[in-house]
Design a protein around this motif. Structure first.
Motif, PDB file in Angstrom:
ATOM      1  N   LYS A   1      -0.063  -1.154   0.443  1.00  0.00           N
ATOM      2  CA  LYS A   1       0.131   0.424   0.221  1.00  0.00           C
ATOM      3  C   LYS A   1       0.974   1.216  -0.210  1.00  0.00           C
ATOM      4  O   LYS A   1       0.348   2.496  -0.304  1.00  0.00           O
ATOM      5  CB  LYS A   1      -0.917   0.284   1.400  1.00  0.00           C
ATOM      6  CG  LYS A   1      -1.975  -1.219   0.968  1.00  0.00           C
ATOM      7  CD  LYS A   1      -2.591  -0.981   2.473  1.00  0.00           C
ATOM      8  CE  LYS A   1      -3.746  -2.599   2.198  1.00  0.00           C
ATOM      9  NZ  LYS A   1      -4.783  -2.293   3.365  1.00  0.00           N
TER      10      LYS A   1
ATOM     11  N   TYR B   1      -6.139   5.932  -1.330  1.00  0.00           N
ATOM     12  CA  TYR B   1      -6.611   4.782  -2.439  1.00  0.00           C
ATOM     13  C   TYR B   1      -6.183   3.950  -1.806  1.00  0.00           C
ATOM     14  O   TYR B   1      -7.051   2.426  -1.976  1.00  0.00           O
ATOM     15  CB  TYR B   1      -6.377   5.804  -3.781  1.00  0.00           C
ATOM     16  CG  TYR B   1      -7.120   4.729  -4.604  1.00  0.00           C
ATOM     17  CD1 TYR B   1      -8.152   4.926  -5.065  1.00  0.00           C
ATOM     18  CD2 TYR B   1      -6.186   3.687  -5.165  1.00  0.00           C
ATOM     19  CE1 TYR B   1      -9.241   4.352  -6.030  1.00  0.00           C
ATOM     20  CE2 TYR B   1      -6.829   3.215  -6.267  1.00  0.00           C
ATOM     21  CZ  TYR B   1      -7.956   3.230  -6.719  1.00  0.00           C
ATOM     22  OH  TYR B   1      -8.869   1.604  -7.732  1.00  0.00           O
TER      23      TYR B   1
ATOM     24  N   HIS C   1      -6.029   2.562   0.199  1.00  0.00           N
ATOM     25  CA  HIS C   1      -6.358   1.841   1.903  1.00  0.00           C
ATOM     26  C   HIS C   1      -8.570   1.976   1.811  1.00  0.00           C
ATOM     27  O   HIS C   1      -8.605   2.298   2.990  1.00  0.00           O
ATOM     28  CB  HIS C   1      -6.442   2.829   2.643  1.00  0.00           C
ATOM     29  CG  HIS C   1      -4.291   2.025   3.341  1.00  0.00           C
ATOM     30  ND1 HIS C   1      -3.729   3.122   2.997  1.00  0.00           N
ATOM     31  CD2 HIS C   1      -4.388   1.513   4.622  1.00  0.00           C
ATOM     32  CE1 HIS C   1      -2.724   2.427   3.878  1.00  0.00           C
ATOM     33  NE2 HIS C   1      -2.900   1.793   4.427  1.00  0.00           N
ATOM     34  N   ARG C   2      -9.070   2.413   0.447  1.00  0.00           N
ATOM     35  CA  ARG C   2      -9.962   2.192   0.416  1.00  0.00           C
ATOM     36  C   ARG C   2     -11.251   1.164   1.275  1.00  0.00           C
ATOM     37  O   ARG C   2     -12.266   0.704   1.642  1.00  0.00           O
ATOM     38  CB  ARG C   2     -10.471   2.275  -0.863  1.00  0.00           C
ATOM     39  CG  ARG C   2      -9.985   0.670  -2.065  1.00  0.00           C
ATOM     40  CD  ARG C   2     -10.215   1.531  -3.479  1.00  0.00           C
ATOM     41  NE  ARG C   2      -9.625   0.000  -4.500  1.00  0.00           N
ATOM     42  CZ  ARG C   2      -8.317  -0.474  -4.584  1.00  0.00           C
ATOM     43  NH1 ARG C   2      -7.635   0.256  -3.598  1.00  0.00           N
ATOM     44  NH2 ARG C   2      -8.415  -1.109  -5.308  1.00  0.00           N
ATOM     45  N   THR C   3     -10.149  -0.072   1.274  1.00  0.00           N
ATOM     46  CA  THR C   3     -11.383  -1.212   1.663  1.00  0.00           C
ATOM     47  C   THR C   3     -11.021  -1.648   2.513  1.00  0.00           C
ATOM     48  O   THR C   3     -11.585  -1.630   4.286  1.00  0.00           O
ATOM     49  CB  THR C   3     -10.910  -2.916   1.608  1.00  0.00           C
ATOM     50  OG1 THR C   3      -8.911  -2.909   1.301  1.00  0.00           O
ATOM     51  CG2 THR C   3     -10.254  -2.842  -0.734  1.00  0.00           C
TER      52      THR C   3
ATOM     53  N   ILE D   1     -11.051   1.415   4.888  1.00  0.00           N
ATOM     54  CA  ILE D   1     -11.828   2.766   5.032  1.00  0.00           C
ATOM     55  C   ILE D   1     -13.173   1.861   5.283  1.00  0.00           C
ATOM     56  O   ILE D   1     -13.949   2.193   5.763  1.00  0.00           O
ATOM     57  CB  ILE D   1     -12.001   3.326   4.425  1.00  0.00           C
ATOM     58  CG1 ILE D   1     -10.436   4.142   3.833  1.00  0.00           C
ATOM     59  CG2 ILE D   1     -13.464   4.608   4.068  1.00  0.00           C
ATOM     60  CD1 ILE D   1     -10.505   5.841   2.777  1.00  0.00           C
ATOM     61  N   GLU D   2     -13.346   0.934   3.942  1.00  0.00           N
ATOM     62  CA  GLU D   2     -15.292   0.309   4.822  1.00  0.00           C
ATOM     63  C   GLU D   2     -15.084  -0.699   5.888  1.00  0.00           C
ATOM     64  O   GLU D   2     -16.251  -0.528   6.255  1.00  0.00           O
ATOM     65  CB  GLU D   2     -15.080  -0.544   2.660  1.00  0.00           C
ATOM     66  CG  GLU D   2     -16.482  -0.994   2.842  1.00  0.00           C
ATOM     67  CD  GLU D   2     -17.825   0.046   2.906  1.00  0.00           C
ATOM     68  OE1 GLU D   2     -18.478  -0.251   3.354  1.00  0.00           O
ATOM     69  OE2 GLU D   2     -17.283   1.110   2.878  1.00  0.00           O
TER      70      GLU D   2
END
Length: 223
Positions: free
Chosen positions: A119, A199, A201-203, A205-206
Motif C-alpha cells: 500500500k 486510495y 486503503h479504500r477497503t 476505510i470500508e
C-alpha cells in the motif's frame, strides 16, 4: 531540457527501486512463502508482522525505508548535478516528490512481482526523511498517536498521509520561508502521494465504517 531529464530520471529511479518489495523478498527467503497468499494478503509491514513475526517485519521495515530514502537521495543528487533546481540556490526539493510518488507507485504496482504489491505507506513516509525531515517526524508522531489511541494501523496510515500536504505547506512557508509559490508547488506535488496511499486503503476505510477492521496487536500468527 535539464529539468525534463531530471524528472525522467527521478521517475525511473523511484519506480524501479519502489518495485523492490521487501515484504515479498524477506518472507520468501526466510519462510519460503508468498506474503500475498497469507493473512490479509497485503505485501506490507503489518501483514508481515502478524503472520511471520518481528524478525521478518524488522527487515521489511528497514528495506522499505531504505528504498524510499535511496530513491529520493539519488534523484535529488542527479538533479543537483544537472543544475535542474530552482535558481539561484539550485533547489531540487521538488524532484524528491516525483521520486517519492513513483516509489509509491512501484511499491503498489511492482514490475518484478506481477504488479501486485503493498500500500506504499512506508516508502511514502521514508521519502520525507530526505525531502523534509521535520515533516517526516511530524508524520511519525501523528501515526504513533493515532495508532496508540485507536489500535488501527490503517487509520493511523490514512491520518498521517492526509496531514502530509498540510505539513509540507506550513513547513515551507512558515519555517523555511521559501515563498508562497514554491510552498504551493511542493504541496501540489505532495497531494498525489497522499491520494495514492489513501486510495490503497479504500477497503480498510470500508471495514472501518463497518466496524470490522482488525486492530493491531503485538501477537502474530505462525504460518
Amino acid at each position: 531540457m535539464k529539468i525534463l531529464l531530471a524528472l525522467i530520471l527521478a521517475a525511473a529511479i523511484g519506480y524501479f527501486l519502489g518495485s523492490l518489495n521487501f515484504s515479498i523478498i524477506v518472507v520468501k527467503l526466510m519462510k519460503g512463502k508468498d506474503i500475498r497468499t497469507v493473512g490479509s494478503k497485503n505485501a506490507g509491514l503489518t501483514n508481515t508482522y502478524r503472520c511471520f513475526g518481528p524478525a521478518c517485519a524488522g527487515i521489511t521495515l528497514a528495506g522499505d525505508l531504505c528504498k524510499g530514502i535511496l530513491a529520493v537521495s539519488l534523484s535529488q543528487l542527479f538533479a543537483s548535478l544537472l543544475k535542474a533546481g530552482f535558481a539561484p540556490d539550485n533547489d531540487v526539493k521538488y524532484i524528491g516528490f516525483i521520486a517519492g510518488l513513483c516509489a509509491i507507485i512501484g511499491h503498489v504496482f511492482p514490475i518484478y512481482y506481477g504488479f501486485k504489491g503493498g500500500k506504499g505507506v512506508l516508502v511514502g513516509v521514508s521519502a520525507f526523511l530526505i525531502i523534509e525531515p521535520r515533516v517526516f517526524l511530524a508524520l511519525i508522531l501523528i501515526f504513533a498517536a493515532v495508532l496508540a489511541l485507536s489500535k488501527y494501523v490503517s487509520l493511523a496510515s490514512i491520518m498521517s498521509a492526509a496531514y502530509a500536504p498540510i505539513a509540507v505547506f506550513l513547513m515551507s512557508l512558515i519555517v523555511d520561508h521559501v515563498g508562497f509559490g514554491r510552498s504551493l508547488l511542493y504541496t501540489v506535488l505532495c497531494i498525489p502521494m497522499t491520494a495514492m496511499v489513501i486510495y490503497m486503503h479504500r477497503t480498510n476505510i470500508e471495514r472501518l465504517r463497518e466496524g470490522s477492521e482488525s486492530k493491531f496487536s503485538f501477537k502474530f500468527k505462525k504460518h
